[in-house]
Design an enzyme around this catalytic site. Structure first.
Site, mmCIF file in Angstrom:
data_model
loop_
_atom_site.group_PDB
_atom_site.id
_atom_site.type_symbol
_atom_site.label_atom_id
_atom_site.label_comp_id
_atom_site.label_asym_id
_atom_site.label_seq_id
_atom_site.Cartn_x
_atom_site.Cartn_y
_atom_site.Cartn_z
ATOM 1 C CG ASN A 13 -1.716 1.249 1.385
ATOM 2 O OD1 ASN A 13 -1.819 2.038 0.438
ATOM 3 N ND2 ASN A 13 -2.307 1.451 2.552
ATOM 4 C CE LYS A 15 -0.011 3.606 4.627
ATOM 5 N NZ LYS A 15 -0.194 3.771 6.040
ATOM 6 C CG HIS A 99 -5.967 1.952 4.978
ATOM 7 N ND1 HIS A 99 -5.544 2.914 5.853
ATOM 8 C CD2 HIS A 99 -4.946 1.076 4.845
ATOM 9 C CE1 HIS A 99 -4.295 2.628 6.227
ATOM 10 N NE2 HIS A 99 -3.916 1.512 5.620
ATOM 11 C CD GLU A 101 -3.207 5.641 6.479
ATOM 12 O OE1 GLU A 101 -3.191 5.673 5.234
ATOM 13 O OE2 GLU A 101 -2.274 5.159 7.156
ATOM 14 C CD GLU A 171 -3.724 -2.495 7.238
ATOM 15 O OE1 GLU A 171 -2.639 -2.786 6.733
ATOM 16 O OE2 GLU A 171 -4.289 -1.408 7.030
ATOM 17 N N GLY A 177 2.193 2.304 10.617
ATOM 18 C CA GLY A 177 3.146 3.399 10.454
ATOM 19 C C GLY A 177 3.823 3.829 11.745
ATOM 20 C CB SER A 217 5.002 -1.735 11.898
ATOM 21 O OG SER A 217 4.559 -0.396 12.081
HETATM 22 C C1 PEP Z 1 -0.948 0.227 5.978
HETATM 23 O O1 PEP Z 1 -1.115 1.432 5.937
HETATM 24 O O2 PEP Z 1 -1.765 -0.521 5.404
HETATM 25 C C2 PEP Z 1 0.204 -0.291 6.713
HETATM 26 C C3 PEP Z 1 0.174 -1.519 7.125
HETATM 27 O O3 PEP Z 1 1.236 0.590 6.921
HETATM 28 P P1 PEP Z 1 2.652 0.260 7.634
HETATM 29 O O4 PEP Z 1 3.160 -1.039 7.066
HETATM 30 O O5 PEP Z 1 3.526 1.413 7.295
HETATM 31 O O6 PEP Z 1 2.372 0.145 9.102
#
Ligand code: PEP
Length: 263
Positions: A13, A15, A99, A101, A171, A177, A217
């Protein structure tokens, strides 16, 4: 049903990152290293503005293309939006929906996300439906309640016939992040609960076919332990997908696990 029916999916992803030319550079490196991979499905989800150039760069490889969002209507007066049909014309196979976000910054509700899930399935795309709890929800013991609300709300009208294409991403929002990763045991607990919810919605034969990704992460050094869990069928990778080398290492961690899963 054995977990070996589910092929690992490692999806990046990106973003709101990368120009079209940066995207092509990244993808060219990926294709060079993992462009013939068949034991693991690899997918990149660039911004809309890069889809066309990335689709061209992926031609002839096994790497799949995903989008980060879409609207549930097919066309019309929805300024700034993109439909499933438009994504299909760009050779998109996957679409990330719900997601955290989008839930947080764009106030997307489970009901709204559900409309997109249905439109994606009807439009021949594989939705990657994201669910996960906030830190405060985990700390107050509400993780499973939140996941159940998001899964139940997101899957209204989804049937066993969709199981092959449906993907869920667990998630935990506090891990996205932040560099904080759920332990493999924490992720498995949540993802095992998601599997049971899927079995309830779709029946256990169909529920066993749905891939459940972990996101939050995920990095080269924690991917292997996470992917060894029975209900972790891949990763949705944010930060570590922005650089070819770190993303390739996660794909390789999945490849290492793939034969153990019996594929
Ligand atoms: C995401 O935004 O879907 C995600 C998992 O980000 P990160 O791997 O940076 O935590």
């Amino acid at each position: 049903m054995a977990k070996s029916v589910r092929k690992f999916l490692i999806a990046g992803n990106w973003k709101m990152n990368k120009t079209a030319s940066e995207a092509v550079d990244l993808v060219s490196e990926l294709v060079g290293e993992v462009g013939k991979t068949t034991d693991v499905t690899v997918c990149v989800c660039p911004p809309f503005t890069c889809l066309e150039s990335v689709a061209r760069a992926l031609e002839g490889s096994t790497v799949r293309l995903g989008a980060q969002n879409m609207h549930h209507e097919a066309s019309g007066a929805y300024t700034g939006e993109i439909s499933a049909g438009m994504l299909r014309t760009l050779f998109v196979n996957y679409v990330i929906l719900g997601h955290s976000e989008r839930r947080q910054y764009f106030a997307e509700s489970d009901e709204f996300i559900n409309k997109k899930v249905i439109a994606a399935l009807e439009g021949n795309l594989s939705p990657i439906l994201c669910v996960g709890e906030l830190l405060a929800e985990r700390e107050s013991g509400k993780t499973l309640e939140v996941i159940k609300r998001q899964i139940d709300g997101g899957l209204v009208g989804v049937t066993a016939a969709h199981a092959d294409r449906l993907v869920i991403a667990y998630e935990p929002v506090w891990a996205i992040g932040t560099g904080k990763t759920a332990t493999p045991a924490m992720a498995q607990e949540a993802q095992g609960a998601i599997r049971l919810l899927l079995n309830g919605h779709l029946g256990s034969a169909a529920g066993a076919k749905v891939r459940i990704l972990y996101g939050g992460s995920m990095k080269a050094d924690n991917a292997e332990a996470l992917l060894a869990q029975p209900d972790i069928d891949g990763g949705l990778v944010g930060g570590a997908s922005l650089e070819a080398k770190s993303f390739i290492k996660i794909v390789q961690a999945a490849q290492k696990q793939a034969p153990i899963r019996g594929r």
